[in-house]
Write a protein that holds these residues in place. Structure first.
Motif, PDB file in Angstrom:
ATOM      1  N   THR A 175       0.837  -1.198   0.000  1.00  0.00           N
ATOM      2  CA  THR A 175       0.000   0.000   0.000  1.00  0.00           C
ATOM      3  C   THR A 175       0.872   1.249   0.000  1.00  0.00           C
ATOM      4  O   THR A 175       1.954   1.274   0.583  1.00  0.00           O
ATOM      5  CB  THR A 175      -0.940   0.031   1.218  1.00  0.00           C
ATOM      6  OG1 THR A 175      -0.170  -0.115   2.408  1.00  0.00           O
ATOM      7  CG2 THR A 175      -1.969  -1.073   1.127  1.00  0.00           C
ATOM      8  N   HIS A 242      -3.560   3.785  -1.006  1.00  0.00           N
ATOM      9  CA  HIS A 242      -4.510   3.717   0.119  1.00  0.00           C
ATOM     10  C   HIS A 242      -4.249   4.960   0.979  1.00  0.00           C
ATOM     11  O   HIS A 242      -3.381   4.952   1.867  1.00  0.00           O
ATOM     12  CB  HIS A 242      -4.256   2.419   0.899  1.00  0.00           C
ATOM     13  CG  HIS A 242      -4.955   2.330   2.213  1.00  0.00           C
ATOM     14  ND1 HIS A 242      -6.297   2.590   2.379  1.00  0.00           N
ATOM     15  CD2 HIS A 242      -4.483   2.013   3.458  1.00  0.00           C
ATOM     16  CE1 HIS A 242      -6.624   2.418   3.646  1.00  0.00           C
ATOM     17  NE2 HIS A 242      -5.547   2.080   4.319  1.00  0.00           N
ATOM     18  N   LEU A 296     -12.257   3.374   4.216  1.00  0.00           N
ATOM     19  CA  LEU A 296     -10.902   3.041   3.767  1.00  0.00           C
ATOM     20  C   LEU A 296     -10.961   2.885   2.259  1.00  0.00           C
ATOM     21  O   LEU A 296     -11.729   2.064   1.747  1.00  0.00           O
ATOM     22  CB  LEU A 296     -10.408   1.749   4.431  1.00  0.00           C
ATOM     23  CG  LEU A 296     -10.305   1.769   5.962  1.00  0.00           C
ATOM     24  CD1 LEU A 296      -9.827   0.414   6.482  1.00  0.00           C
ATOM     25  CD2 LEU A 296      -9.380   2.875   6.443  1.00  0.00           C
ATOM     26  N   THR A 297     -10.196   3.676   1.529  1.00  0.00           N
ATOM     27  CA  THR A 297     -10.322   3.720   0.071  1.00  0.00           C
ATOM     28  C   THR A 297      -9.050   3.253  -0.614  1.00  0.00           C
ATOM     29  O   THR A 297      -7.958   3.285  -0.031  1.00  0.00           O
ATOM     30  CB  THR A 297     -10.663   5.147  -0.396  1.00  0.00           C
ATOM     31  OG1 THR A 297      -9.597   6.036  -0.012  1.00  0.00           O
ATOM     32  CG2 THR A 297     -11.965   5.614   0.221  1.00  0.00           C
ATOM     33  N   PHE A 298      -9.202   2.847  -1.873  1.00  0.00           N
ATOM     34  CA  PHE A 298      -8.097   2.289  -2.638  1.00  0.00           C
ATOM     35  C   PHE A 298      -8.200   2.741  -4.090  1.00  0.00           C
ATOM     36  O   PHE A 298      -9.294   2.884  -4.622  1.00  0.00           O
ATOM     37  CB  PHE A 298      -8.120   0.757  -2.568  1.00  0.00           C
ATOM     38  CG  PHE A 298      -8.202   0.226  -1.171  1.00  0.00           C
ATOM     39  CD1 PHE A 298      -7.055   0.023  -0.427  1.00  0.00           C
ATOM     40  CD2 PHE A 298      -9.432  -0.028  -0.575  1.00  0.00           C
ATOM     41  CE1 PHE A 298      -7.132  -0.445   0.879  1.00  0.00           C
ATOM     42  CE2 PHE A 298      -9.521  -0.483   0.729  1.00  0.00           C
ATOM     43  CZ  PHE A 298      -8.367  -0.690   1.452  1.00  0.00           C
TER      44      PHE A 298
END
Length: 388
Positions: A175, A242, A296-298
């Motif tokens: 990440t 992330h 929580l983002t990606f």
């Protein structure tokens, strides 16, 4: 843990070094400081030595030797100076673990000496494996030395693999926060200043690694490091952005299951795990609360805008001395950016051109790596002079 581990901290005055000493402060019954080293910050080195009373200290900049020696003379602490002394002091019989937190290429030779002396390694200097991963991992196997990762991403992977060492990895996912310029285009990056690039959104780090994070070169170096730490092929390593920096990395196994390691951005956690493994020691570090992070983002990294990450993947795929050249060119380019000699996007141009111009060695020896590093630095420096 029964007997306290005796620790040598290479780079004790930097970000990782000072946080390592914070871990040791919390666990005086588990860890003893045996050696401290610093390059230039003699005042902080003296202060640390007076607090932790190590067997020896080394000041890399020899012009500061007399000041350090006079300050520590009444306290029966040995004082040495110079780069050779840093490489030699790690061989002391009284050391159990060497934590290498030196910046850049400077960590390579001391780590080689420590491994040959049979010391366990807590590795916070990713460039050691970037430059000479094949040699370092082979040396570690020959000398029965374990390399415990300190980088938060590699520590996360290591923690996910505990109890899974008999299960093959399908791939790992590193990440990345995306740095301060996530989502920005090349037009914006053309005007980026030194001050803007030094403001990381999540982590408190030294200047060099902060610039690397802003350019995504830090993630590129971590990709190369991961190959050697975990015995992976290039195609088994992915990167995902992330922004919250809560999931520190993930491992996907052959059955499709994914394990992740989560926590607040605090380097003391991976430092402590590397020093205490296989035990987990109690800490009073702040705890993660899901309620504070409802999202929580990606997203995929922008390899066209942040070309350093693609250059690192390319160097890894090419192999040989290419990652060594990449690292050397990057160190010179970052220094030039910090000195306001080149722009933010020019760093990638310099690295790419150096990779083209440098001699390629398919199966380098340690001496070849040293020569490649010197050659790449000279090429990049000459490129900078021609553009100024």
């Amino acid at each position: 843990m029964t007997q306290p581990k005796r620790i040598a901290i290479l780079g004790s005055t930097g970000s990782i070094g000072t946080q390592t000493l914070d871990v040791i402060r919390q666990h005086p019954e588990d860890f003893v400081v045996e050696v401290l080293t610093a390059q230039n910050n003699c005042d902080l080195l003296i202060s640390q030595a007076l607090e932790f009373n190590p067997n020896a200290v080394v000041i890399g900049n020899e012009s500061n030797y007399q000041k350090v020696k006079e300050a520590l003379l009444p306290h029966d602490i040995k004082v040495f100076a110079g780069q050779k002394a840093i490489a030699q002091v790690v061989e002391m019989e009284s050391i159990d673990v060497v934590l290498t937190a030196l910046v850049g290429y400077s960590g390579l030779i001391p780590t080689v000496h420590a491994i040959k002396a049979g010391k366990q390694i807590a590795l916070a200097n990713k460039e050691t494996l970037v430059v000479a991963g094949e040699i370092i991992t082979a040396l570690a196997r020959e000398n029965g030395v374990n390399i415990y990762p300190v980088d938060s991403e590699h520590s996360a992977i290591f923690q996910c693999l505990v109890g899974e060492f008999h299960n093959p990895i399908e791939k790992i996912i590193l990440t990345a926060s995306g740095g301060p310029f996530r989502g920005k285009d090349r037009a914006f990056l053309e005007t980026v200043t030194r001050e803007q690039a030094l403001k990381h959104p999540n982590w408190d780090m030294g200047a060099k690694i902060t610039i690397d994070s802003a350019s995504l070169m830090n993630k590129g170096l971590e990709v190369i490091e991961a190959k050697w730490l975990f015995g992976l092929k290039t195609e088994q390593i992915d990167v995902v952005v992330h922004p919250q920096s809560i999931i520190h990395s993930l491992v996907q196994f052959e059955d499709g299951s994914i394990k992740a390691q989560l926590g607040l951005p605090d380097m003391r956690i991976p430092i402590q795990f590397a020093l205490s493994y296989p035990h987990r020691l109690k800490s009073d570090f702040e705890r993660f609360n899901f309620a504070n992070y409802p999202n929580l983002t990606f997203e995929q990294p922008d390899l066209k805008t942040f070309r350093n990450l693609q250059l690192a993947f390319d160097a890894l795929a090419k192999g040989g001395n290419a990652p060594c050249v990449l690292n050397a060119a990057n160190e010179i380019a970052v220094a030039a950016f910090l000195n306001r000699e080149v722009g933010f996007l020019q760093m990638s141009d310099l690295i790419e051109e150096t990779l083209v111009k440098a001699n390629f060695v398919a199966h380098p020896s340690l001496e070849d790596y040293v020569a490649s590093d010197a050659e790449a630095r000279m090429i990049t420096e000459n490129l900078i002079k021609s553009k100024v």
